[in-house]
Scaffold this motif. Structure first.
Motif, PDB file in Angstrom:
ATOM      1  N   UNK A 107       1.352   3.019  -6.596  1.00 20.64           N
ATOM      2  CA  UNK A 107       1.961   3.978  -5.657  1.00 20.64           C
ATOM      3  C   UNK A 107       1.595   5.409  -6.034  1.00 20.64           C
ATOM      4  N   UNK A 108       1.781   5.768  -7.290  1.00 24.72           N
ATOM      5  CA  UNK A 108       1.513   7.131  -7.743  1.00 24.72           C
ATOM      6  C   UNK A 108       0.025   7.477  -7.636  1.00 24.72           C
ATOM      7  N   UNK A 109      -0.821   6.522  -7.972  1.00 22.55           N
ATOM      8  CA  UNK A 109      -2.265   6.752  -7.919  1.00 22.55           C
ATOM      9  C   UNK A 109      -2.719   7.014  -6.472  1.00 22.55           C
ATOM     10  N   UNK A 110      -2.192   6.233  -5.564  1.00 21.49           N
ATOM     11  CA  UNK A 110      -2.559   6.399  -4.153  1.00 21.49           C
ATOM     12  C   UNK A 110      -2.062   7.739  -3.621  1.00 21.49           C
ATOM     13  N   UNK A 111      -0.801   8.058  -3.872  1.00 23.02           N
ATOM     14  CA  UNK A 111      -0.230   9.286  -3.327  1.00 23.02           C
ATOM     15  C   UNK A 111      -0.879  10.538  -3.918  1.00 23.02           C
ATOM     16  N   UNK A 112      -1.388  10.427  -5.131  1.00 21.31           N
ATOM     17  CA  UNK A 112      -2.108  11.550  -5.733  1.00 21.31           C
ATOM     18  C   UNK A 112      -3.353  11.878  -4.919  1.00 21.31           C
ATOM     19  N   UNK A 113      -4.042  10.862  -4.459  1.00 25.33           N
ATOM     20  CA  UNK A 113      -5.240  11.062  -3.638  1.00 25.33           C
ATOM     21  C   UNK A 113      -4.883  11.696  -2.291  1.00 25.33           C
ATOM     22  N   UNK A 114      -3.823  11.210  -1.684  1.00 23.72           N
ATOM     23  CA  UNK A 114      -3.415  11.724  -0.375  1.00 23.72           C
ATOM     24  C   UNK A 114      -2.927  13.164  -0.497  1.00 23.72           C
ATOM     25  N   UNK A 115      -2.258  13.468  -1.587  1.00 23.47           N
ATOM     26  CA  UNK A 115      -1.717  14.822  -1.782  1.00 23.47           C
ATOM     27  C   UNK A 115      -2.823  15.858  -1.792  1.00 23.47           C
ATOM     28  N   UNK A 116      -3.955  15.541  -2.407  1.00 23.41           N
ATOM     29  CA  UNK A 116      -5.049  16.516  -2.489  1.00 23.41           C
ATOM     30  C   UNK A 116      -5.573  16.878  -1.102  1.00 23.41           C
ATOM     31  N   UNK A 117      -5.612  15.907  -0.203  1.00 24.17           N
ATOM     32  CA  UNK A 117      -6.056  16.176   1.173  1.00 24.17           C
ATOM     33  C   UNK A 117      -5.002  16.966   1.934  1.00 24.17           C
ATOM     34  N   UNK A 118      -3.735  16.581   1.766  1.00 24.39           N
ATOM     35  CA  UNK A 118      -2.666  17.266   2.493  1.00 24.39           C
ATOM     36  C   UNK A 118      -2.518  18.719   2.049  1.00 24.39           C
ATOM     37  N   UNK A 119      -2.738  18.984   0.780  1.00 19.74           N
ATOM     38  CA  UNK A 119      -2.695  20.372   0.301  1.00 19.74           C
ATOM     39  C   UNK A 119      -3.787  21.193   0.955  1.00 19.74           C
ATOM     40  N   UNK A 120      -4.969  20.593   1.091  1.00 20.41           N
ATOM     41  CA  UNK A 120      -6.083  21.309   1.722  1.00 20.41           C
ATOM     42  C   UNK A 120      -5.802  21.577   3.204  1.00 20.41           C
ATOM     43  N   UNK A 121      -5.233  20.586   3.887  1.00 19.23           N
ATOM     44  CA  UNK A 121      -4.976  20.750   5.325  1.00 19.23           C
ATOM     45  C   UNK A 121      -3.946  21.834   5.614  1.00 19.23           C
ATOM     46  N   UNK A 122      -3.191  22.234   4.600  1.00 15.41           N
ATOM     47  CA  UNK A 122      -2.195  23.298   4.757  1.00 15.41           C
ATOM     48  C   UNK A 122      -2.686  24.632   4.183  1.00 15.41           C
ATOM     49  N   UNK A 164     -15.184  11.886   1.199  1.00 12.30           N
ATOM     50  CA  UNK A 164     -16.077  11.169   0.281  1.00 12.30           C
ATOM     51  C   UNK A 164     -15.312  10.759  -0.988  1.00 12.30           C
ATOM     52  N   UNK A 165     -14.498  11.677  -1.517  1.00 13.64           N
ATOM     53  CA  UNK A 165     -13.725  11.372  -2.719  1.00 13.64           C
ATOM     54  C   UNK A 165     -12.694  10.266  -2.460  1.00 13.64           C
ATOM     55  N   UNK A 166     -12.103  10.266  -1.266  1.00 14.88           N
ATOM     56  CA  UNK A 166     -11.172   9.192  -0.909  1.00 14.88           C
ATOM     57  C   UNK A 166     -11.907   7.862  -0.829  1.00 14.88           C
ATOM     58  N   UNK A 167     -13.129   7.886  -0.301  1.00 10.95           N
ATOM     59  CA  UNK A 167     -13.906   6.644  -0.228  1.00 10.95           C
ATOM     60  C   UNK A 167     -14.312   6.186  -1.627  1.00 10.95           C
ATOM     61  N   UNK A 168     -14.559   7.136  -2.543  1.00  6.95           N
ATOM     62  CA  UNK A 168     -14.826   6.785  -3.946  1.00  6.95           C
ATOM     63  C   UNK A 168     -13.618   6.071  -4.547  1.00  6.95           C
ATOM     64  N   UNK A 169     -12.448   6.622  -4.285  1.00  9.66           N
ATOM     65  CA  UNK A 169     -11.198   6.023  -4.767  1.00  9.66           C
ATOM     66  C   UNK A 169     -11.040   4.609  -4.218  1.00  9.66           C
ATOM     67  N   UNK A 170     -11.350   4.433  -2.934  1.00  5.94           N
ATOM     68  CA  UNK A 170     -11.225   3.126  -2.313  1.00  5.94           C
ATOM     69  C   UNK A 170     -12.174   2.114  -2.940  1.00  5.94           C
ATOM     70  N   UNK A 171     -13.381   2.534  -3.241  1.00  8.98           N
ATOM     71  CA  UNK A 171     -14.342   1.663  -3.911  1.00  8.98           C
ATOM     72  C   UNK A 171     -13.825   1.260  -5.292  1.00  8.98           C
ATOM     73  N   UNK A 172     -13.272   2.200  -6.023  1.00 10.98           N
ATOM     74  CA  UNK A 172     -12.735   1.917  -7.358  1.00 10.98           C
ATOM     75  C   UNK A 172     -11.588   0.903  -7.290  1.00 10.98           C
TER      76      UNK A 172
END
Length: 213
Positions: free
Chosen positions: A158-173, A199-207
Motif C-alpha cells: 500500500x505505502x509503496x504504491x501510494x508513494x508513486x501516485x503522490x509524486x504525480x499528484x504533487x506535480x499536477x498541483x 515512464x517512471x510509473x511504468x518502471x514501477x509497474x514492471x518492477x
C-alpha cells in the motif's frame, strides 16, 4: 466657418490614422513570432520516455480486441486487491500513452503541442491558443483517482504504491502545471515532465510485475 470645418475633417483623418496605426501595431505585436528552434531540441527527451513506456508495457501486458495493453499478462497473484490495482494502473498508463501519441483516432486535438515540434516559430496568438488547449489535458490529473484508495491489506505494498501516485499528484498541483499563461518553453518542459513521470510509473509497474509474478 469653412476653415473650421476643414480643420475638423483633417483632425478626424489624423485621429483615424493614429488609431489605425496603433491597432496595426497591437495586432503585429500580438502575432509576432517567437523563435522555438532551440527549445525544440528537447523533444528528443520526450521521445526517449515515450519509447520507454512502450517498451515497458509491451513486455508485461496482453491485448484485447481494442487495445494493445489491456491487462498484465499471465499475472494471477493471491492478493486480488493488489492485482486489480496494478491492472487499474495499466489502464491509466495506456490512456496517457494514447493521449500523448494519438493522431485523431481516439481524441480530438490530442497533445496539441506536438504540431510545433518541427516548427521554427510560434506566434503569440498560437501560444495563447495552445495554453487554452492544454488545459484540457487530463492524463496526469487522472491519477488523482488512485490517491488514498484501498490498494492491499499488505501495508508495505500500500505505502509503496501510494508513494508513486503522490509524486504525480504533487506535480499536477504545481505552479508549472497550473500556469494558464505559460511560455512555449514552459509548456514543452511541462509535457516532457509529464511523460517522464508516466515512464517512471511504468518502471514501477514492471518492477512489481517482475517481483510478484
Amino acid at each position: 466657418m469653412k476653415k473650421n470645418v476643414i480643420l475638423i475633417i483633417i483632425s478626424l483623418f489624423f485621429l483615424i490614422g493614429i488609431t489605425s496605426f496603433i491597432s496595426i501595431m497591437i495586432y503585429k505585436n500580438y502575432n509576432s513570432k517567437i523563435d522555438i528552434q532551440l527549445v525544440n531540441e528537447s523533444w528528443g527527451i520526450y521521445d526517449e520516455n515515450i519509447n520507454g513506456i512502450k517498451t515497458n508495457m509491451d513486455s508485461i501486458t496482453e491485448p484485447n480486441e481494442n487495445f494493445d495493453w489491456w491487462k498484465l499478462k499471465d499475472f494471477d497473484i493471491e492478493d486480488d486487491d493488489y492485482e486489480n490495482t496494478l491492472n487499474d494502473l495499466v489502464s491509466h498508463i495506456r490512456t496517457c500513452y494514447i493521449e500523448y501519441t494519438d493522431n485523431g483516432e481516439f481524441y480530438t486535438n490530442s497533445n496539441p503541442i506536438r504540431k510545433y515540434r518541427d516548427k521554427k516559430y510560434i506566434t503569440k496568438e498560437e501560444l495563447a491558443d495552445l495554453n487554452l488547449l492544454t488545459k484540457n489535458d487530463n492524463c496526469i490529473t487522472s491519477f488523482e483517482s488512485l490517491s488514498g484508495i484501498h490498494v492491499s491489506d499488505n501495508k508495505e505494498l500500500e505505502d509503496k504504491f501510494q508513494k508513486q501516485i503522490k509524486s504525480i499528484n504533487l506535480y499536477s498541483k504545481s505552479s508549472l502545471y497550473r500556469n494558464d499563461n505559460a511560455t512555449y518553453n514552459e509548456l514543452l518542459m511541462r509535457k516532457i515532465n509529464e511523460v517522464q513521470l508516466v515512464k517512471e510509473i511504468s518502471d514501477f509497474l514492471v518492477d512489481e510485475y517482475s517481483s510478484l509474478k
